[in-house]
Design a protein around this motif. Sequence first.
Motif, PDB file in Angstrom:
ATOM      1  N   LEU A 170       0.835  -1.209   0.000  1.00 32.44           N
ATOM      2  CA  LEU A 170       0.000   0.000   0.000  1.00 32.44           C
ATOM      3  C   LEU A 170       0.868   1.257   0.000  1.00 32.44           C
ATOM      4  CD1 LEU A 170      -2.699  -1.243   2.518  1.00 32.44           C
ATOM      5  CD2 LEU A 170      -3.153  -0.515   0.172  1.00 32.44           C
ATOM      6  N   LEU A 171       1.917   1.169   0.779  1.00 31.68           N
ATOM      7  CA  LEU A 171       2.828   2.316   0.891  1.00 31.68           C
ATOM      8  C   LEU A 171       3.489   2.639  -0.444  1.00 31.68           C
ATOM      9  CD1 LEU A 171       4.792   2.290   4.134  1.00 31.68           C
ATOM     10  CD2 LEU A 171       5.752   3.439   2.175  1.00 31.68           C
ATOM     11  N   LYS A 172       3.902   1.589  -1.143  1.00 32.15           N
ATOM     12  CA  LYS A 172       4.554   1.812  -2.443  1.00 32.15           C
ATOM     13  C   LYS A 172       3.590   2.443  -3.435  1.00 32.15           C
ATOM     14  CE  LYS A 172       8.480  -1.118  -1.978  1.00 32.15           C
ATOM     15  NZ  LYS A 172       8.643  -2.466  -1.467  1.00 32.15           N
ATOM     16  N   LYS A 173       2.340   1.993  -3.404  1.00 29.98           N
ATOM     17  CA  LYS A 173       1.330   2.586  -4.303  1.00 29.98           C
ATOM     18  C   LYS A 173       1.155   4.074  -3.992  1.00 29.98           C
ATOM     19  CE  LYS A 173      -2.686   0.364  -5.292  1.00 29.98           C
ATOM     20  NZ  LYS A 173      -2.677   0.045  -6.726  1.00 29.98           N
ATOM     21  N   LEU A 174       1.102   4.375  -2.710  1.00 28.95           N
ATOM     22  CA  LEU A 174       0.903   5.760  -2.273  1.00 28.95           C
ATOM     23  C   LEU A 174       2.081   6.635  -2.683  1.00 28.95           C
ATOM     24  CD1 LEU A 174      -1.306   7.162  -0.469  1.00 28.95           C
ATOM     25  CD2 LEU A 174       0.273   6.892   1.426  1.00 28.95           C
TER      26      LEU A 174
END
Length: 207
Positions: A28-32
């Motif tokens: 999720l963090l990478k997408k953000l």
Amino acid sequence: MRDSKTKAMAGPRPVVLSGPSGAGKSTLLKKLMQEYDSVFGFSVSHTTRTPRPGEQDGKDYHFVTREAMQAGINNGEFIESAEFSGNMYGTSKAAVQAVQAKNLICILDIDMQGVKNIKRTDLNPLYISIQPPSIDVLENRLRHRKTESEESLQRRLQIATVDMELSKEPGMFDVQIVNDNLEDAYGQLKHALLEEINVVKKVNMSS
Ligand code: ADP
Ligand code: 5GP
């Protein structure tokens, strides 16, 4: 008691992501970070664990020896540190300052001990919990990720069982997200951060 070594640093309000290993925090963090690279900055933690294939020193973690990490802690360089599944992890003051100096929202990916320790500081982040739909799904995800030995996997599942209960305690998190469908979970994460994203965008556009 407030600790002067962790006095709130200048910049937008940081965000803490926490939840069991395998819940999907990094995904999720990478997408953000991809969608909002001019808004968020990752607090690069220190760890004594060995790098996984593809992980870069200084980007995913600062990979250090136990001796070096302990020396840094003794020297007051860390905001928080914890022992997790046989390795040390910690957030250095420099990691958070590096992000805040760029006027970005600092994201910390930390375990439950880290959450409890950060609550004793002046950092004042937004606390977001990322949970798997069930412990069975979590086990499947960890197995498919193929990063853990059987022993490490079992240890992580054991910690997850305890932490999943703890995370339900009232007041522990500001936002709870169940990462079942990835796009749904990502939508919820963005929604929780929208106000802060807009503030940072506006400030950085006018500066
Ligand atoms: P964490 O950072 O919380 O330890 P990861 O982001 O590494 O977890 O995710 C664990 C594994 O689960 C990875 O292989 C990732 O690709 C996968 N994964 C993450 N979110 C989902 C999802 N919503 N559905 C299915 N698989 C997922
Ligand atoms: P992993 O080995 O899977 O990268 O991380 C294991 C656990 O350590 C995860 O729950 C992650 O959130 C946590 N973690 C990573 N960095 C830190 C840190 O700096 N401090 C604390 N307390 N936990 C961390």
